[in-house]
Design a protein around this motif. Structure first.
Motif, PDB file in Angstrom:
ATOM      1  N   ALA A 272       0.843  -1.201   0.000  1.00 37.24           N
ATOM      2  CA  ALA A 272       0.000   0.000   0.000  1.00 37.24           C
ATOM      3  C   ALA A 272       0.877   1.250   0.000  1.00 37.24           C
ATOM      4  O   ALA A 272       0.582   2.230  -0.689  1.00 37.24           O
ATOM      5  N   GLY A 273       1.951   1.209   0.743  1.00 39.08           N
ATOM      6  CA  GLY A 273       2.879   2.336   0.787  1.00 39.08           C
ATOM      7  C   GLY A 273       3.659   2.509  -0.492  1.00 39.08           C
ATOM      8  O   GLY A 273       4.018   3.632  -0.863  1.00 39.08           O
ATOM      9  N   ASP A 274       3.933   1.377  -1.173  1.00 40.76           N
ATOM     10  CA  ASP A 274       4.676   1.439  -2.437  1.00 40.76           C
ATOM     11  C   ASP A 274       3.956   2.288  -3.477  1.00 40.76           C
ATOM     12  O   ASP A 274       4.593   2.836  -4.373  1.00 40.76           O
ATOM     13  N   LYS A 275       2.643   2.405  -3.355  1.00 38.97           N
ATOM     14  CA  LYS A 275       1.872   3.212  -4.301  1.00 38.97           C
ATOM     15  C   LYS A 275       2.107   4.714  -4.077  1.00 38.97           C
ATOM     16  O   LYS A 275       1.908   5.504  -4.974  1.00 38.97           O
ATOM     17  N   TRP A 276       2.519   5.082  -2.867  1.00 41.97           N
ATOM     18  CA  TRP A 276       2.795   6.489  -2.535  1.00 41.97           C
ATOM     19  C   TRP A 276       4.280   6.798  -2.654  1.00 41.97           C
ATOM     20  O   TRP A 276       4.658   7.867  -3.093  1.00 41.97           O
TER      21      TRP A 276
END
Length: 190
Positions: free
Chosen positions: A149-153
């Protein structure tokens, strides 16, 4: 034991950290990125209580045997279960499993050593480096919990968490060695 001790704010924070563990695990049973962000909030909240419970217990002179017993258990549960869940669902995989295993083994071995030394009424104080190890470990786990989920940001969230996990594993080895060096004299007295 009085209810004043059992229900002191520092102890309530420790209970909350213990209860956060199953809530964190439950997040991994839901698909999608929202559950990862919820898991991150739960984890960060629990990690903050790790600092607050001890600080408040000392500041308010509310240290208790119950708190001294439960605090390290809550810490180990939060870290160990997080590592296991992340390994199970694949965020921690391949060579990084070695870092997770190093951390888990050290936590178990040092707990056993502390228990043994407590029977001998020998205290091994927590070093400043051990506190840094815990901080790096918690930050690594936070990055890994949010993971995909963080990789998308931020494209390198998982990789950054993995790098920090390895740094935590190295610090874990060193601080574990420190504990065993401090306790070895008591182990070979027989």
């Amino acid at each position: 034991m009085s209810s004043k001790v059992v229900f002191s704010l520092p102890n309530l924070l420790t209970y909350g950290r213990i209860l956060a563990v199953p809530a964190l695990v439950a997040c991994f049973y839901f698909p999608g990125t929202t559950a990862r962000w919820v898991a991150l909030v739960i984890f960060i909240t629990a990690a903050i209580t790790d600092f607050l419970d001890g600080y408040l217990a000392r500041a308010w002179e509310q240290q208790s045997k119950l708190g001294r017993m439960l605090d390290p258990i809550a810490d180990k549960l939060l870290v160990s279960v997080s590592l296991l869940v992340l390994a199970h669902e694949g965020t921690i995989g391949e060579w990084s499993l070695i870092a997770a295993i190093i951390i888990l083994c050290r936590e178990i071995l040092v707990s056993g050593l502390r228990e043994f030394l407590a029977e001998l009424q020998v205290s091994v104080p927590v070093t400043q480096l051990a506190k840094w190890k815990t901080t790096v470990q918690l930050i690594a786990l936070a990055f890994l919990i949010v993971g995909p989920a963080g990789d998308k940001w931020f494209a390198y969230t998982t990789q950054f968490g993995t790098a920090l996990l390895w740094i935590a594993a190295v610090l874990t080895l060193y601080t574990g060695y420190d504990y065993f060096r401090a306790g070895i004299g008591h182990l070979i007295d027989d």
